[in-house]
Design an enzyme around this catalytic site. Structure first.
Site, mmCIF file in Angstrom:
data_model
loop_
_atom_site.group_PDB
_atom_site.id
_atom_site.type_symbol
_atom_site.label_atom_id
_atom_site.label_comp_id
_atom_site.label_asym_id
_atom_site.label_seq_id
_atom_site.Cartn_x
_atom_site.Cartn_y
_atom_site.Cartn_z
ATOM 1 C CG ASP A 103 -2.388 0.631 1.015
ATOM 2 O OD1 ASP A 103 -2.295 1.485 0.447
ATOM 3 O OD2 ASP A 103 -3.199 -0.107 1.554
ATOM 4 C CG ASP A 204 -4.022 5.908 0.777
ATOM 5 O OD1 ASP A 204 -5.213 5.262 1.087
ATOM 6 O OD2 ASP A 204 -3.860 7.011 1.475
ATOM 7 C CD GLU A 265 -8.831 4.998 -1.436
ATOM 8 O OE1 GLU A 265 -9.723 4.772 -0.768
ATOM 9 O OE2 GLU A 265 -7.693 5.581 -1.177
ATOM 10 C CG HIS A 330 -9.083 -0.558 4.418
ATOM 11 N ND1 HIS A 330 -8.881 -0.649 3.358
ATOM 12 C CD2 HIS A 330 -8.503 0.641 4.622
ATOM 13 C CE1 HIS A 330 -8.214 0.119 2.649
ATOM 14 N NE2 HIS A 330 -7.972 1.047 3.621
ATOM 15 C CG ASP A 331 -11.219 2.972 3.496
ATOM 16 O OD1 ASP A 331 -10.689 2.873 4.877
ATOM 17 O OD2 ASP A 331 -10.669 3.071 2.558
HETATM 18 C C1 NOJ Z 1 -7.628 5.910 2.180
HETATM 19 C C2 NOJ Z 1 -7.319 4.414 2.932
HETATM 20 O O1 NOJ Z 1 -7.971 3.496 2.446
HETATM 21 C C3 NOJ Z 1 -8.096 4.984 4.283
HETATM 22 O O2 NOJ Z 1 -8.180 3.848 5.074
HETATM 23 C C4 NOJ Z 1 -7.324 5.932 4.969
HETATM 24 O O3 NOJ Z 1 -7.870 6.460 6.140
HETATM 25 C C5 NOJ Z 1 -7.235 7.261 3.984
HETATM 26 N N1 NOJ Z 1 -7.026 6.925 2.563
HETATM 27 C C6 NOJ Z 1 -6.206 8.470 4.579
HETATM 28 O O4 NOJ Z 1 -4.831 7.689 4.213
#
Ligand code: NOJ
Length: 538
Positions: A103, A204, A265, A330-331
């Protein structure tokens, strides 16, 4: 038969599995998953049949955002293990031909990264411009930008009397990608991991990297939530055109190595923005290899909507580019919770598995998805996610989708012999890997079967996709190549279905081989894979 000889390419043909390391398996009893834990579970990953793992960040971090705040890009965080543990992981995974994706959190660092410590120390420090510093404007914040995690995006720093930009937490200052030296330093860190054997990167919030040069105010609009952040149109703090130049340089770097991959992402709020995601693929060859489109994370359960979202996404992929699909991460709440339907959630999970593993594009599976893990219920006192702490009870944060993997019906679901960092979901006694391995028709064995089938069948991996039933009657169906016909009944009712060839056989059904070719009936929530024999034999 439309078989061509395109060579197997792991990130196009394989299946990628996301591990949230804190929650996967704890080998030393401190309650937090670790690298040795991942190594210990390699046989399981092999059983499932995945080709690559994407590890959420394991770099050194104060964990303000659980690893998405990196303090040292070249070192492994000691909570997760040692450098030697990580080298062993690379070796053991590569020996089994499982690739490793890192990541890359490079919109921001942790505020305890040495770069930031230097940058904030004085206005004349050589690294001052590595972050985004501004004077107050008319005694106030430099502009109207907000942080995605709440509050202003500008934090006043007493040391030099200026503000720095942070798009997320104040402990996550944004780096300045416009600065050439910073960019070179970041690229050196990336090279470091490529040389150490990392096979790919998940970038990210890649659409956040570059900010408007003049730092103009974002205009306001009607948002999808009443938060000020969601009522701004983020045209100046996200999606800046110059980001594409960064990605072109990044791609050149990656192309110096063989078969390395990148997936971005591209964040967008509901309902998702596939057009935006596709822009990060450039012409299909010069920017990212793949980008996430989150549309399916935001949809309601409806065959027609699924059809629209998927076909739209696929049409937007530039020629020469390659799609990927993701249902959970995970979000976001897990798919089993988002699509919860009393008595039918498991059936829905099966439909989703067949969909994900038969679409054109690389499938991403989030750990636990293969056993239908639900979101955990976390009481306020057990919350860990800074977002949950801030917005409780309106938004309970992301802890529910990060609960420990449910390995078996034992204390703490067999995840740890200590106290788990997040409580284990209470349903672990009936939903766990050990149980599902032994049940022939479990969701886990369905994933395993489909992964294997996909590996064997070229057309399920690379065949063109042509939609047949577009969801109007509750059924979504499509061809892969001219060989496989996939039909998914999204409804809780029996449906007539006429396969497009008379000479066909059912290769797979979630109903354990009901008689679709004879009676032309799809059972409620049934998914079938049909093979057209003529094509196969011609
Ligand atoms: C996206 C990530 O998937 C998330 O978990 C994170 O909190 C934010 N970016 C900030 O890095």
């Amino acid at each position: 038969m439309s078989i061509s000889n395109d060579k197997w390419l792991w990130w196009k043909d394989g299946v990628i599995y996301q591990i949230y390391p804190r929650s996967f398996y704890d080998s030393n009893g401190d309650g937090i998953g670790d690298i040795r834990g991942i190594i210990e579970k390699i046989d399981y990953l092999e059983y499932l049949g995945i080709d690559a793992v994407w590890l959420s960040p394991i770099n050194r971090s104060p964990m303000d955002d659980f690893g998405y705040d990196i303090k040292d890009y070249r070192r492994i965080e000691s909570i997760f293990g040692t450098e030697a543990d990580f080298d062993e992981l690379i070796k053991k995974f590569h020996d089994k031909n499982i690739k490793i994706i890192f990541d890359l959190v490079m919109n921001h660092t942790s505020s305890s990264h040495l770069w930031f410590v230097e940058s904030r120390s004085s206005k004349t420090n050589p690294k001052r411009d590595w972050y985004i510093w501004q004077k107050a404007r008319r005694g106030k914040y430099p502009n109207n930008w907000r942080a995605a995690f709440g509050g202003r995006a500008w934090e006043y720093d007493k040391i030099t009397g200026e503000y720095y930009l942070h798009s997320f937490l104040k402990q996550q200052p944004d780096i300045n990608w416009r600065n050439k030296e910073l960019r070179d330093a970041v690229f050196e860190d990336i090279k470091f991991w490529l040389d150490r054997g990392i096979d790919g990167f998940r970038l990210d919030v890649v659409n956040w990297f570059i900010k408007d040069e003049k730092l103009r105010n974002n205009p306001y609009m009607i948002g999808y939530s009443p938060r000020v952040y969601d009522m701004q149109n983020h045209i100046y703090d996200r999606n800046r055109p110059e980001t594409h130049d960064v990605l072109k340089d990044f791609r050149k770097l990656l192309d110096n190595y063989s078969e390395r991959m990148s997936v971005g992402e591209v964040f967008s709020p509901p309902p998702g923005d596939p057009r935006l995601s596709s822009e990060f693929l450039g012409n299909g060859k010069d920017q990212l290899d793949m980008a996430f489109d989150f549309s399916l994370m935001y949809v309601k359960w409806n065959a027609k909507t699924f059809y629209k979202k998927i076909s739209n996404w696929l049409e937007l992929i530039p020629s020469g580019g390659w799609p990927c699909h993701v249902l959970s991460n995970h979000d976001q709440p897990r798919q089993a919770s988002r699509f919860y339907k009393k008595n039918y959630t498991d059936e829905r999970c099966r439909i989703l598995a067949v969909l994900l593993l038969t679409l054109k594009g690389t499938p991403f599976i989030y750990y636990g998805e293969e056993i239908g893990m639900r979101d955990g219920k976390i009481s306020r006192s057990k919350l860990r996610d800074p977002l949950g702490k801030k917005y409780w009870p309106f938004f309970k944060g992301r802890d529910p989708e990060r609960t420990p993997m449910q390995w078996k019906n034992a204390d703490n679901a067999g995840f740890t012999c200590g106290v788990p960092w997040l409580p284990v979901n209470r349903d672990y006694w009936k939903r766990n890997i050990d149980k599902q391995i032994h049940e022939k028709n479990s969701l886990l064995n369905l994933y395993k079967y489909l992964i294997e089938l996909r590996r064997k069948e070229y057309n399920l991996r690379r065949g063109e996709i042509v939609f047949l039933e577009k969801g109007d009657s509750g059924v979504l169906s499509y061809m892969r190549g001219d060989e496989f016909e996939i039909a998914l009944n999204f409804d809780n009712g029996v449906k007539q279905y006429f396969p497009r060839s008379h000479d066909s056989e059912i290769v797979f059904s979630t109903e354990m081989f009901s008689k679709v070719t004879e009676s032309k009936i799809l059972q409620p929530y049934e998914a079938v894979i049909i093979r057209h024999n003529q094509q196969r034999n011609s």
